[in-house]
Design a protein around this motif. Sequence first.
Motif, short mmCIF file in Angstrom:
data_model
loop_
_atom_site.label_atom_id
_atom_site.label_comp_id
_atom_site.label_asym_id
_atom_site.label_seq_id
_atom_site.Cartn_x
_atom_site.Cartn_y
_atom_site.Cartn_z
N MET A 1 -11.22 5.78 -45.34
CA MET A 1 -12.10 4.93 -44.54
C MET A 1 -13.56 5.28 -44.80
SD MET A 1 -9.89 4.57 -41.18
CE MET A 1 -8.32 4.89 -41.97
N THR A 2 -14.31 4.28 -45.17
CA THR A 2 -15.68 4.59 -45.58
C THR A 2 -16.72 4.09 -44.58
OG1 THR A 2 -15.53 2.61 -46.91
CG2 THR A 2 -15.30 4.70 -48.08
N ASP A 3 -16.29 3.33 -43.58
CA ASP A 3 -17.28 2.83 -42.62
C ASP A 3 -17.86 3.99 -41.81
OD1 ASP A 3 -15.46 2.21 -39.73
OD2 ASP A 3 -14.54 2.80 -41.62
N ASN A 4 -18.93 3.69 -41.13
CA ASN A 4 -19.62 4.77 -40.44
C ASN A 4 -19.25 4.88 -38.97
OD1 ASN A 4 -21.01 6.03 -42.48
ND2 ASN A 4 -22.50 4.36 -42.56
N LYS A 5 -18.16 4.21 -38.62
CA LYS A 5 -17.73 4.26 -37.24
C LYS A 5 -17.35 5.69 -36.88
CE LYS A 5 -14.29 2.23 -34.31
NZ LYS A 5 -12.91 1.94 -34.39
N VAL A 6 -17.75 6.12 -35.70
CA VAL A 6 -17.35 7.44 -35.25
C VAL A 6 -16.20 7.27 -34.27
CG1 VAL A 6 -18.07 9.43 -33.90
CG2 VAL A 6 -19.56 8.50 -35.66
N TYR A 7 -15.08 7.88 -34.58
CA TYR A 7 -13.87 7.65 -33.80
C TYR A 7 -13.83 8.45 -32.50
CZ TYR A 7 -11.81 4.92 -37.48
OH TYR A 7 -11.55 3.93 -38.38
N TYR A 8 -14.57 9.52 -32.46
CA TYR A 8 -14.44 10.38 -31.30
C TYR A 8 -15.67 11.27 -31.20
CZ TYR A 8 -11.82 12.82 -27.71
OH TYR A 8 -11.39 13.31 -26.52
N THR A 9 -16.11 11.47 -29.99
CA THR A 9 -17.26 12.34 -29.80
C THR A 9 -16.94 13.36 -28.72
OG1 THR A 9 -18.74 10.55 -30.33
CG2 THR A 9 -19.71 12.43 -29.23
N VAL A 10 -17.24 14.62 -29.00
CA VAL A 10 -17.12 15.65 -27.97
C VAL A 10 -18.53 16.10 -27.61
CG1 VAL A 10 -16.30 17.97 -27.44
CG2 VAL A 10 -14.88 16.43 -28.81
N GLU A 11 -18.87 15.97 -26.35
CA GLU A 11 -20.20 16.42 -25.92
C GLU A 11 -20.24 17.94 -25.97
OE1 GLU A 11 -22.75 14.61 -25.75
OE2 GLU A 11 -21.52 12.80 -26.01
N THR A 12 -21.33 18.48 -26.43
CA THR A 12 -21.45 19.92 -26.55
C THR A 12 -22.30 20.47 -25.41
OG1 THR A 12 -21.53 19.48 -28.89
CG2 THR A 12 -21.98 21.73 -28.21
N GLY A 13 -21.69 21.32 -24.60
CA GLY A 13 -22.46 22.00 -23.57
C GLY A 13 -23.30 23.08 -24.24
N ASN A 36 -4.27 11.79 -46.55
CA ASN A 36 -5.17 10.90 -47.29
C ASN A 36 -5.87 9.86 -46.43
OD1 ASN A 36 -5.18 11.97 -49.76
ND2 ASN A 36 -3.65 10.60 -50.64
N ASN A 37 -6.04 10.17 -45.18
CA ASN A 37 -6.85 9.31 -44.31
C ASN A 37 -7.94 10.19 -43.73
OD1 ASN A 37 -5.01 6.70 -43.76
ND2 ASN A 37 -3.76 8.54 -43.96
N SER A 38 -9.09 9.59 -43.43
CA SER A 38 -10.09 10.42 -42.77
C SER A 38 -10.77 9.66 -41.64
CB SER A 38 -11.10 10.95 -43.77
OG SER A 38 -11.63 9.87 -44.48
N PHE A 39 -11.19 10.40 -40.66
CA PHE A 39 -11.79 9.83 -39.45
C PHE A 39 -13.08 10.56 -39.13
CE2 PHE A 39 -7.23 9.77 -39.31
CZ PHE A 39 -6.96 8.43 -39.08
N PRO A 40 -14.19 9.85 -39.17
CA PRO A 40 -15.45 10.48 -38.79
C PRO A 40 -15.47 10.73 -37.28
CG PRO A 40 -15.78 8.32 -39.83
CD PRO A 40 -14.34 8.46 -39.57
N VAL A 41 -15.91 11.90 -36.90
CA VAL A 41 -16.00 12.25 -35.49
C VAL A 41 -17.28 13.05 -35.26
CG1 VAL A 41 -13.52 12.31 -34.98
CG2 VAL A 41 -14.61 14.31 -35.97
N GLU A 42 -17.56 13.31 -34.00
CA GLU A 42 -18.69 14.20 -33.69
C GLU A 42 -18.16 15.36 -32.87
OE1 GLU A 42 -22.50 11.20 -33.72
OE2 GLU A 42 -21.35 11.36 -31.87
N LEU A 43 -18.33 16.55 -33.41
CA LEU A 43 -17.76 17.74 -32.76
C LEU A 43 -18.82 18.83 -32.70
CD1 LEU A 43 -14.32 18.00 -34.60
CD2 LEU A 43 -14.71 17.20 -32.28
N PRO A 44 -18.63 19.79 -31.78
CA PRO A 44 -19.55 20.92 -31.76
C PRO A 44 -19.37 21.76 -33.01
CG PRO A 44 -18.13 20.86 -29.78
CD PRO A 44 -17.59 19.86 -30.74
N ALA A 45 -20.47 22.11 -33.65
CA ALA A 45 -20.36 22.96 -34.84
C ALA A 45 -21.62 23.82 -34.94
CB ALA A 45 -20.20 22.11 -36.10
N CYS A 46 -21.48 24.90 -35.69
CA CYS A 46 -22.62 25.79 -35.87
C CYS A 46 -23.52 25.22 -36.96
CB CYS A 46 -22.14 27.18 -36.27
SG CYS A 46 -23.51 28.26 -36.75
N PRO A 47 -24.79 25.00 -36.65
CA PRO A 47 -25.70 24.41 -37.64
C PRO A 47 -25.93 25.33 -38.84
CG PRO A 47 -26.90 25.04 -35.63
CD PRO A 47 -25.46 25.30 -35.36
#
Lengths: 73, 766
Positions: A1-13, A36-47
Amino acid sequence: MTDNKVYYTVETGDNLICQKCGIPLVKTEAVFEYLNNSFPVELPACPKCGFVYVPEDLALGKVLSVEKVLEDK
Amino acid sequence: MDHFKERSTRDYFQKKLYTMEELFKRENRCIYEEPAFCHAACPLGLDAKKLAFFIEKGAFSDARAMLEHITPFPMILAYGCDAPCEKACRMNEVGEGINIRGLERAAMYHGSPKGGKGLFKFKKKQKAAVFGSDLFSLFLAGELARKSYPTSFYVNQKDAISLLKDCAPFLLKDDLVNEAKRLENMDIKILYSSNLTKEFFESEKDNFDIIATSRSFLDMCFPNDIPNKETLLAPISNILSSQDSNPSVLQSIFDARRAGVSVDRISQGLDPASSRGEEGSRESRLYTNMNEAIPSNQIYEPENGYITKEAIEEASRCIQCKCEECIKHCVFLQDTGKYPKKLTREIFNNVDIIMGDHMMNKTINSCSLCGQCTVTCPNGYDMAEICLDARENMVSTTKMALAYHEFALLDMLFSNNEAFLSKPQVGYEKCKYVFFPGCQAGAIAPDAVFKAYVDLSKRLDGGVGLINGCCGAIAKWAGRTAIYEECEEQLKNEINKLGNPLIIAACPTCKKTLEEMLKIEVKGIWDVLNEIGLPKGALEYDRPLIMHDSCSARGDSDMQASIRKLTNSLGCTLKDVPYNGDMSECCGYGGLVSYVNKELASKMAQSCTKDEDVPFISYCMACRDRFAREKRESMHVLELVYAAPAGNPPDISKKRKNRLSLKRKLLEEIWKEEVIVINPEYKIVISEDVAKILDERMILEEDVYSVIEAYHEDGSAVYDEIDGTLTSSLRKGNVTFWLKFKKDEPDVYIILGAYSHRMKVRVRYE
Ligand code: SF4
Ligand code: SF4
Ligand code: SF4
Ligand SMILES: [Zn+2]
């Protein structure tokens, strides 16, 4: 999947700190990949070191159900 | 390892599960869809089982609609029919058959006619005439009107009442009036008081395309023109009439129905004798077990028919004949809510799907492959074969995800690698025997295995080797042929090294699998013990027990007898239960159900042990374990023989540790080999509650150590400032494990929780 839709977001405290780098995790663009599928998401990560955190309720909820759907595709 | 490469949803491989012929051959064994005996016996095809079903529910109008659908004059049928259905009724075998005509009458009395005329139908072009009145001509006139042929009915009676009285003299007065009204409401032009002579017929007949007559009218006009048995067409005159000159009520009605079919075919310009579809009564292939039918007699039907309560009572005597022999005893089939024929077709279609959802995958993997249905089904339906074929097929086309069976397969590889042991007896290079306890025995009752090996090697001459590992059943059940073949090679190799000794198995599944794999006879330890006698110190057991036969012992009466001989010599009294021996249900381990569908596996174990407070004894370690996990008292016969009770069922981690410590103990104490154990420089604390979560989530202690090890080395983790916990993760094979913990003192890790997922996660770089 190449679109820029974000499937899921986790708010970071601001309570989550990267143990290795000593800095707070921030909401980061990440991606889940499976069978072989991928899903863009937003997750807490160390910069700095890129450690991505998948909280338990996400792993056992949404992630598990998407896994199951893909497994039977 | 290549075997553990995840599938891609973008690869397309295709292989048919069966040819259509192979599929039909299997499906046809299941007679679930066959009509009930009463239904099959009725030439009109009335489904009396359904009629009784409606009436039992009090749905008299639905029942009435069935009758009105099947014939234009249901009351005449209900009173006059000679009822082959009643003769075929299976309740005759245990009492009196169902009073089906009584139920038909009750449906007509107590049901209301279905409202509305339905769709407006166009009149057909061909015009029909019916001359003379008998039951055949009356019913055919009704059939033709229903088929929308403009129909003229010439009768000599002066009105409908006298017409019906002549045709059906057996009707009660009220019914007569009702059926007369019914006739008058039909779309038929009735010409009463017609002068039915041959001259009259000749003068009228050219106005019509289709002509039917009463049989006596035909005889009068065309004395030797006998109608054909199937088409009811008289060959000389082309008139439709009844074949028999004095037919029964049912025969008249059936002939009228078939004459109606002929009319349709003729009016379409087709041969009336061919392609008529299924007609008449037939034999049902249905099987219905009458053992559970409660004998009863008919409810008395008063002259003016049943009141509703009586009809409901009579209908409730109907046992709704069906075959569910396999379903009755299989928790899996019950859970699917489907019968094998239907299930087989859905599995076949599921295997065929290229892109799209394979909705049946979990179902395919939830059959315990136990073979019970093949015994309970009157036709020997083999659902296990179909589910296993489907698994193998879908594995080979990469349509089956690893997730279903990966844990079990890795556990099998563990048994055949880290925990594997293959040794000749001390002092021998080649052995006469080799003891093969099986992977589950070492995991669940390691002491019993140790003692059994010591005992066998002492009391048998010629050397007793040991192969401690998995027989390959797990790979086979998973449909993973390649892994199975690797296991086969490994075992053949080891057996060969030991000088091709006689294998003594301690598990019925190992015995069966190894016999199939190696094409040699494998002995059960129970046989050996029966020959050489019990060892000293065997435990006597004086409480009654229930023997649970393993599904791998199905059809093996020698094995079943041998094990009973052994328990007998232990002093056990076995309580008789209907479901053991060849009829035994599966404990939920077979076919790897417990890995795929935990809830169902639990139900299976519960079903095996239902209503019994008596402890269970088995000769399969998996059965022993599954029952114990359901909190039922259960033991393996070797626990008694070797006075080695295994206690509470181990969790998944303990099962691995047991196998490792058994190997270590055997190596150290028997082969005097030093085993070096490397202890980590840190300590991990897992509380009972956390251990339970690990077991439920299929996370091994080994995985916990791996995550901590990785953290210990590299320090990656998330620190939560609120609760002071650390969460770290590690990708191992196809799984990412997450661990929540606290570090108490330096190098002591207190585990607080764990979870996992199969998806990979990473930061997105654009
Ligand atoms: S026992 Fe099961 S498989 Fe056999 S005919 Fe009956 S419903 Fe079908
Ligand atoms: S018991 Fe019921 S279903 Fe069975 S044959 Fe008799 S009427 Fe039909
Ligand atoms: S093999 Fe066993 S589990 Fe599978 S359908 Fe038959 S009886 Fe049920
Ligand atoms: Zn960092």
